[in-house]
Write a protein that holds these residues in place. Structure first.
Motif, PDB file in Angstrom:
ATOM      1  N   TYR A 134       3.310 -16.308  16.882  1.00  0.00           N
ATOM      2  CA  TYR A 134       3.699 -14.921  17.152  1.00  0.00           C
ATOM      3  C   TYR A 134       4.951 -14.820  18.019  1.00  0.00           C
ATOM      4  O   TYR A 134       5.609 -13.768  18.021  1.00  0.00           O
ATOM      5  CB  TYR A 134       2.524 -14.157  17.766  1.00  0.00           C
ATOM      6  N   SER A 135       5.311 -15.890  18.723  1.00  0.00           N
ATOM      7  CA  SER A 135       6.565 -15.849  19.483  1.00  0.00           C
ATOM      8  C   SER A 135       7.752 -15.649  18.556  1.00  0.00           C
ATOM      9  O   SER A 135       8.746 -14.993  18.918  1.00  0.00           O
ATOM     10  CB  SER A 135       6.737 -17.150  20.289  1.00  0.00           C
ATOM     11  N   VAL A 136       7.652 -16.188  17.339  1.00  0.00           N
ATOM     12  CA  VAL A 136       8.742 -16.051  16.369  1.00  0.00           C
ATOM     13  C   VAL A 136       8.805 -14.621  15.839  1.00  0.00           C
ATOM     14  O   VAL A 136       9.876 -14.015  15.765  1.00  0.00           O
ATOM     15  CB  VAL A 136       8.566 -17.061  15.214  1.00  0.00           C
ATOM     16  N   TYR A 137       7.643 -14.069  15.467  1.00  0.00           N
ATOM     17  CA  TYR A 137       7.637 -12.694  14.945  1.00  0.00           C
ATOM     18  C   TYR A 137       8.067 -11.698  16.016  1.00  0.00           C
ATOM     19  O   TYR A 137       8.770 -10.716  15.727  1.00  0.00           O
ATOM     20  CB  TYR A 137       6.264 -12.347  14.383  1.00  0.00           C
ATOM     21  N   LYS A 138       7.665 -11.952  17.274  1.00  0.00           N
ATOM     22  CA  LYS A 138       8.091 -11.074  18.366  1.00  0.00           C
ATOM     23  C   LYS A 138       9.604 -11.128  18.540  1.00  0.00           C
ATOM     24  O   LYS A 138      10.257 -10.106  18.769  1.00  0.00           O
ATOM     25  CB  LYS A 138       7.393 -11.481  19.658  1.00  0.00           C
ATOM     26  N   GLN A 139      10.164 -12.321  18.406  1.00  0.00           N
ATOM     27  CA  GLN A 139      11.609 -12.502  18.549  1.00  0.00           C
ATOM     28  C   GLN A 139      12.385 -11.643  17.548  1.00  0.00           C
ATOM     29  O   GLN A 139      13.457 -11.133  17.846  1.00  0.00           O
ATOM     30  CB  GLN A 139      11.947 -13.979  18.350  1.00  0.00           C
ATOM     31  N   PHE A 140      11.795 -11.453  16.336  1.00  0.00           N
ATOM     32  CA  PHE A 140      12.456 -10.659  15.293  1.00  0.00           C
ATOM     33  C   PHE A 140      11.781  -9.302  15.101  1.00  0.00           C
ATOM     34  O   PHE A 140      11.875  -8.702  14.034  1.00  0.00           O
ATOM     35  CB  PHE A 140      12.444 -11.445  13.976  1.00  0.00           C
ATOM     36  N   GLU A 192       0.003 -10.921  21.842  1.00  0.00           N
ATOM     37  CA  GLU A 192       0.631 -11.508  20.656  1.00  0.00           C
ATOM     38  C   GLU A 192       0.172 -10.833  19.368  1.00  0.00           C
ATOM     39  O   GLU A 192       0.943 -10.659  18.425  1.00  0.00           O
ATOM     40  CB  GLU A 192       0.326 -13.011  20.580  1.00  0.00           C
ATOM     41  N   TYR A 208       1.831  -7.983  17.130  1.00  0.00           N
ATOM     42  CA  TYR A 208       2.875  -8.214  16.128  1.00  0.00           C
ATOM     43  C   TYR A 208       2.323  -8.688  14.779  1.00  0.00           C
ATOM     44  O   TYR A 208       3.108  -9.014  13.884  1.00  0.00           O
ATOM     45  CB  TYR A 208       3.889  -9.228  16.658  1.00  0.00           C
TER      46      TYR A 208
END
Length: 594
Positions: free
Chosen positions: A218-224, A502, A505
């Motif tokens: 979810y860190s990746v989806y949050k980033q975008f 998390e 997202y």
């Protein structure tokens, strides 16, 4: 992760059954492209005679099958490795050709609707061959108030390519471009999170692995988040535009109307699930107790409540399990399963760049195909049963219906697949004599209710609210989407669940949201499947016979009427409440077992 060429051929699907080569694809493309000019001779002449009307519909059918062949081949080859530009091009060209065809053929429905009813009835009576299109005429006449003039229909058809960007962007981001971080697995080895291994990581007994996988993904989806919110909102605007253009009051009315589903079916599902949220709260409490944790987090939802030695199931073992579990469906069904297993209908393992998830698809007149990312877990065995349910549903429909009536509506698409899963889990429960194994399987069955009925209903509620807010003029920012999604998670999971930030997202990674108002059908299909499988296991020969009629029905009648062949009436909330009664029984058993 292996490259495509490293996967044994026997574990890949045989695309040559559709077309023998790329050259054959190019030849078919040129042939179809050149044939499109044939539409001109029919425009303005459908009322001339029954023969002219039949000839036009037959020609349109032939073109449609050719485009289906081009698109399925191109898309499935692209899905083998989404980073391969050659097959991305095939897929894009086929889709562009389909949009061009939609524009050229867009006069057909408006022109049929302009024919006076008496004249149309006479033409159909005089021309015996037109009986082939009886169901087509039934559907067309139902949509009269939502069909525009020929020129407007042509314009709408031409617009489809220009408005499909949001789905394309999400697909390329989610399958080709996104890269997840590396984490330490249970052996303290570095591994990279992928779509294919994420759920397997979330099932690990090591809580740190689950937490790392959850936070890493979810860190990746949050980033975008902002980009994905704009992409999501764009797709909702697309749905709203086409609903308004076709004189529907909402995108939901449009989507359900296209599938001949009354809107109360959607509302009945949400209402029945809300009335039974205490059962999901009870499930959360049982899970918290079984895992022995002070706080239950979202990354604790997939790990089995009952620990056992992790079993790695080979694909050969998985096939044998599915064949044994589906014996109640009879020899004809089993022989077709074996045919699919033995003749490369299935693309089995994950490889670098391969599309995530699983699906069944194909071309009319050719056997169906199944894409898997098989990883040796029990879940992947159930996925095999699920996707082969789709495949054989298509096989029976194709065999018993002509091309125009073979493609069953989305509403019934999840019934056969989920029925297979229900039969398999009940078989496994029946044969086990070990208490721990039984608890593990009851856990798995309960998780099917949680993940399919409750989770998909929550997705459906999220869709309903976001489409409604967009319709009122609200701007769907990432923060707003996250807040809506968080509230729903809190309502559904109740006070014993820590709703981690998390999970806010999760909406941004759900591919089915790009097919508006699709996901609710997982929940309704699951409910129908529980009812049908229960009756088949009880030895109800009438329901088994009706089930084969249902599988063979394609789109020859409305989805609601097709399910009535199996003794299930989805126009009421009864199948949903009956399914949740089974969930309640499982909760009681699990409480005794842990």
């Amino acid at each position: 992760m292996k490259k495509r060429e490293e996967i044994p051929v026997c574990h890949t699907w045989n695309m040559a059954d559709i077309l023998p080569s790329e050259e054959a694809w190019e030849n078919l493309f040129r042939e179809t492209e050149q044939a499109l000019s044939g539409y001109k001779k029919y425009e303005g002449h459908l009322a001339d005679s029954g023969e002219m009307l039949f000839s036009c519909l037959e020609f349109d059918e032939e073109i449609s099958l050719k485009i289906e062949t081009l698109f399925v081949y191109g898309r499935q080859k692209s899905d083998e490795n989404t980073g391969n530009p050659r097959y991305q091009e095939f897929s894009s060209r086929a889709r562009a050709l389909s949009y061009e065809t939609a524009g050229l053929s867009s006069f057909i429905v408006p022109e049929i609707l302009e024919i006076p009813q008496e004249t149309l009835s006479r033409l159909r009576k005089e021309t015996e061959k037109l009986k082939r299109y009886d169901r087509t005429f039934e559907i067309i006449l139902k949509k009269k108030e939502h069909t525009l003039s020929a020129s407007m229909e042509a314009l709408l058809a031409k617009s489809m390519d220009a408005t499909s960007g949001s789905s394309d962007i999400f697909n390329m981001f989610n399958n080709a471009d996104v890269k997840f971080p590396e984490i330490l697995n249970e052996n303290r080895e570095l591994i990279r999170i992928s779509h294919g291994n994420y759920i397997a990581l979330m099932e690990k007994q090591d809580r740190e692995v689950r937490k790392s996988a959850f936070e890493g993904l979810y860190s990746v989806y949050k980033q975008f988040g902002n980009t994905l919110a704009a992409t999501f909102a764009s797709n909702l605007k697309r749905a709203a535009f086409y609903a308004q253009a076709r004189n529907y009051p909402s995108a939901r009315a449009h989507s359900l109307g296209e599938n001949e589903i009354p809107e109360e079916v959607y509302d009945n599902l949400i209402q029945a699930v809300h009335e039974n949220l205490p059962l999901l709260h009870q499930y959360v409490s049982i899970r918290k107790k079984a895992l022995g944790v002070e706080e239950l987090h979202m990354y604790d939802l997939y790990v089995p409540m009952v620990s056992r030695e992790e079993q790695k199931i080979s694909f050969e073992e998985a096939k044998a399990m599915v064949l044994e579990g589906l014996k109640p469906l009879g020899e004809e069904y089993l022989s077709l399963l074996k045919e699919g297993f033995e003749n490369r209908w299935i693309d089995v393992y994950e490889n670098e760049g391969k599309r995530s998830g699983a699906y069944s698809w194909g071309v009319y007149g050719i056997h169906p195909y199944v894409l898997l990312n098989f990883n040796g877990t029990l879940d992947s065995v159930f996925t095999l049963a699920h996707e082969m349910g789709h495949a054989l549903h298509s096989w029976f429909s194709d065999k018993h219906q002509n091309y125009v009536d073979a493609a069953y509506k989305i509403f019934v698409a999840e019934v056969a697949s989920t029925c297979n899963e229900a039969l398999l889990i009940r078989h496994l429960l029946e044969i086990t004599e070990d208490k721990a194994e039984r608890a593990y399987l009851v856990n798995h069955f309960m998780d099917s209710f949680r993940g399919t009925l409750y989770r998909q209903a929550m997705f459906a509620e999220f869709e309903e609210e976001t489409h409604r807010r967009l319709g009122k003029g609200e701007v769907l920012t990432a923060d707003l989407l996250c807040s809506i999604y968080r509230r729903l998670n809190e309502e559904y999971f109740g006070p014993d669940m820590i709703v981690d930030r998390e999970i806010d997202y999760e909406w941004s990674r759900i591919p089915h949201f790009y097919t508006p108002f699709y996901v609710y059908q997982y929940a309704t299909g699951f409910s129908a499947a529980i009812a049908i499988s229960s009756k088949i296991l009880a030895g109800d020969e009438k329901v088994l016979k009706g089930y084969y009629e249902f599988l063979s029905g394609g789109n020859s009648m409305t989805p609601i009427d097709l399910l009535k062949l199996c003794g299930v009436d989805m126009s009421t909330a009864r199948p949903v409440t009956d399914a949740l009664a089974v969930f309640s029984e499982l909760l009681e058993e699990m409480s005794r077992l842990i």
